[in-house]
Design an enzyme around this catalytic site. Structure first.
Site, PDB file in Angstrom:
ATOM      1  N   ASN A 119       0.803  -1.221   0.000  1.00  0.00           N
ATOM      2  CA  ASN A 119       0.000   0.000   0.000  1.00  0.00           C
ATOM      3  C   ASN A 119       0.842   1.280   0.000  1.00  0.00           C
ATOM      4  OD1 ASN A 119      -2.516   1.702   0.877  1.00  0.00           O
ATOM      5  ND2 ASN A 119      -1.017   2.031   2.516  1.00  0.00           N
ATOM      6  N   TYR A 134       3.389   9.115 -11.666  1.00  0.00           N
ATOM      7  CA  TYR A 134       2.424   8.332 -10.872  1.00  0.00           C
ATOM      8  C   TYR A 134       1.624   7.404 -11.784  1.00  0.00           C
ATOM      9  CZ  TYR A 134      -1.110   7.594  -7.176  1.00  0.00           C
ATOM     10  OH  TYR A 134      -1.955   7.055  -6.231  1.00  0.00           O
TER      11      TYR A 134
HETATM   12  N1  LIG Z   1      -5.825   8.603  -1.608  1.00  0.00           N
HETATM   13  C1  LIG Z   1      -6.119   8.366  -2.865  1.00  0.00           C
HETATM   14  O1  LIG Z   1      -6.931   9.054  -3.475  1.00  0.00           O
HETATM   15  C2  LIG Z   1      -5.496   7.229  -3.605  1.00  0.00           C
HETATM   16  C3  LIG Z   1      -6.055   6.881  -4.834  1.00  0.00           C
HETATM   17  C4  LIG Z   1      -5.501   5.827  -5.546  1.00  0.00           C
HETATM   18  C5  LIG Z   1      -4.435   5.140  -5.020  1.00  0.00           C
HETATM   19  N2  LIG Z   1      -3.908   5.517  -3.829  1.00  0.00           N
HETATM   20  C6  LIG Z   1      -2.779   4.754  -3.326  1.00  0.00           C
HETATM   21  O2  LIG Z   1      -3.095   4.248  -2.055  1.00  0.00           O
HETATM   22  C7  LIG Z   1      -1.899   4.087  -1.290  1.00  0.00           C
HETATM   23  C8  LIG Z   1      -2.067   4.806   0.040  1.00  0.00           C
HETATM   24  O3  LIG Z   1      -2.245   6.190  -0.232  1.00  0.00           O
HETATM   25  P1  LIG Z   1      -2.837   7.236   0.808  1.00  0.00           P
HETATM   26  O4  LIG Z   1      -3.790   8.058   0.077  1.00  0.00           O
HETATM   27  O5  LIG Z   1      -3.218   6.550   2.060  1.00  0.00           O
HETATM   28  O6  LIG Z   1      -1.518   8.135   1.012  1.00  0.00           O
HETATM   29  P2  LIG Z   1      -0.807   8.665   2.338  1.00  0.00           P
HETATM   30  O7  LIG Z   1       0.265   9.593   1.895  1.00  0.00           O
HETATM   31  O8  LIG Z   1      -1.815   9.172   3.288  1.00  0.00           O
HETATM   32  O9  LIG Z   1      -0.175   7.333   2.928  1.00  0.00           O
HETATM   33  C9  LIG Z   1       0.887   6.698   2.257  1.00  0.00           C
HETATM   34  C10 LIG Z   1       1.818   6.117   3.296  1.00  0.00           C
HETATM   35  O10 LIG Z   1       2.922   5.507   2.604  1.00  0.00           O
HETATM   36  C11 LIG Z   1       4.085   5.803   3.353  1.00  0.00           C
HETATM   37  N3  LIG Z   1       5.299   5.709   2.552  1.00  0.00           N
HETATM   38  C12 LIG Z   1       5.706   6.544   1.574  1.00  0.00           C
HETATM   39  N4  LIG Z   1       6.928   6.177   1.148  1.00  0.00           N
HETATM   40  C13 LIG Z   1       7.293   5.084   1.861  1.00  0.00           C
HETATM   41  C14 LIG Z   1       8.429   4.249   1.874  1.00  0.00           C
HETATM   42  N5  LIG Z   1       9.480   4.463   1.064  1.00  0.00           N
HETATM   43  N6  LIG Z   1       8.455   3.187   2.745  1.00  0.00           N
HETATM   44  C15 LIG Z   1       7.418   2.974   3.566  1.00  0.00           C
HETATM   45  N7  LIG Z   1       6.312   3.730   3.611  1.00  0.00           N
HETATM   46  C16 LIG Z   1       6.256   4.788   2.765  1.00  0.00           C
HETATM   47  C17 LIG Z   1       3.854   7.221   3.858  1.00  0.00           C
HETATM   48  O11 LIG Z   1       4.713   7.552   4.930  1.00  0.00           O
HETATM   49  C18 LIG Z   1       2.382   7.184   4.235  1.00  0.00           C
HETATM   50  O12 LIG Z   1       2.181   6.832   5.569  1.00  0.00           O
HETATM   51  C19 LIG Z   1      -0.772   4.648  -2.156  1.00  0.00           C
HETATM   52  O13 LIG Z   1      -0.159   3.616  -2.853  1.00  0.00           O
HETATM   53  C20 LIG Z   1      -1.518   5.559  -3.118  1.00  0.00           C
HETATM   54  O14 LIG Z   1      -0.816   5.770  -4.299  1.00  0.00           O
HETATM   55  C21 LIG Z   1      -4.413   6.538  -3.100  1.00  0.00           C
END
Ligand SMILES: NC(=O)c1ccc[n+]([C@@H]2O[C@H](COP(=O)([O-])OP(=O)(O)OC[C@H]3O[C@@H](n4cnc5c(N)ncnc54)[C@H](O)[C@@H]3O)[C@@H](O)[C@H]2O)c1
Length: 258
Positions: free
Chosen positions: A90, A157
């Site tokens: 994730n 992305y």
């Molecule tokens: N929020 C959205 O709208 C959305 C939509 C589609 C996909 N996503 C995907 O869902 C996933 C979670 O996103 P989110 O919205 O909760 O984002 P977020 O930024 O709130 O959480 C992402 C987490 O990943 C951690 N992270 C980043 N780099 C890291 C690394 N090198 N090692 C370990 N941890 C790391 C961050 O510290 C953070 O806690 C991501 O892959 C994102 O691309 C999110």
């Protein structure tokens, strides 16, 4: 009875956002949840909060891009908990820039976290899951609607999330053909109100207007909330989906139906 009773689940990027919601839901539904992240304070606080509600959770620091840490982490989990049933890849980062504005450094960072690390996590999970008794497990790779359709200002992305979609199918076919009892699926959320998307809103200069615009962009009239996505992830993690592999679960308020 919980939907993931007795399962041991690793959730990367588990300190906040979608990882937090997934961790809370899985713990509520009976799993032992291992949250990893690089945000140690948030991760520890979340694990304590889940424990205070009676759930089983712990936080471990892990940079998902570090290949060596993957083997150490999985062997630590399997030695202490006996097995690993679920890995949710994730962790992710976003970079809002068009192809013209994207530096090679930013491109590499986004692809290292969002794509390369999903490969590392999937490979490490397979290694452990195929050797345990009983054999098997579920790997859930978080892609995005940006893994399905182009978005002009998300060049790196888009590339990283598209890679997750087809890589997951390749891995799913391999483990199915190998008879490992492992499933691999991808999840494709649209804009969900997490710190990542709030940050995108801040970059526009008006977070509230961005929130409203997201509502208008989605046929269901609102951006997602983290639990919308967690409910999909837990389905793929659970035994409710034992005949589901190589699939892409789109959770997008209807965005890509147009
Ligand atoms: N929020 C959205 O709208 C959305 C939509 C589609 C996909 N996503 C995907 O869902 C996933 C979670 O996103 P989110 O919205 O909760 O984002 P977020 O930024 O709130 O959480 C992402 C987490 O990943 C951690 N992270 C980043 N780099 C890291 C690394 N090198 N090692 C370990 N941890 C790391 C961050 O510290 C953070 O806690 C991501 O892959 C994102 O691309 C999110």
């Amino acid at each position: 009875m919980g939907r993931v009773d007795d399962k041991v689940a690793l959730i990367t990027g588990g300190a906040r956002g979608l990882g937090e919601a997934t961790g809370r839901l899985m713990a509520r539904e009976g799993a032992t949840v291992v949250l990893t992240d690089i945000l140690d304070d948030d991760g520890k606080a979340l694990a304590e909060s889940i424990q205070s509600e009676g759930g089983m959770a712990e936080y471990i620091r892990q940079d998902v891009t570090d290949e060596d840490q993957w083997d150490e982490l999985i062997s630590d989990i399997t030695s202490r908990h006996g097995r690993i049933d679920v890995v949710v890849n994730n962790a992710g980062v976003v970079h809002d820039a068009t192809v013209e504005d994207t530096t090679l450094e930013a491109w590499r960072h986004v692809n290292a976290v969002n794509s390369e690390a999903v490969f590392l996590g999937t490979r490490a999970a397979i290694k452990a899951m195929k050797d345990q008794d009983p054999q098997g497990g579920s790997i859930v790779n978080i892609s995005s609607v940006a893994g399905l359709v182009g978005i002009d200002n998300l060049a790196a992305y888009n590339a990283s999330k598209g890679a997750v979609r087809l890589f997951s199918k390749s891995a799913a076919l391999h483990v199915a053909q190998s008879g490992y009892n492992i499933r691999v699926n991808s999840v494709h959320p649209s804009y969900t109100w997490t710190p990542m998307v709030q940050h995108l809103g801040d970059n526009t200069g008006d977070r509230d207007a961005f929130f409203d615009a997201l509502g208008e962009a989605h046929p269901l009239g609102r951006p997602g909330v983290p639990m919308d996505i967690a409910y999909g992830v837990i389905y793929l993690a659970s035994d409710e989906s034992t005949w589901v592999t190589g699939s892409e679960l789109v959770i997008d308020g209807g965005l890509t139906a147009r």
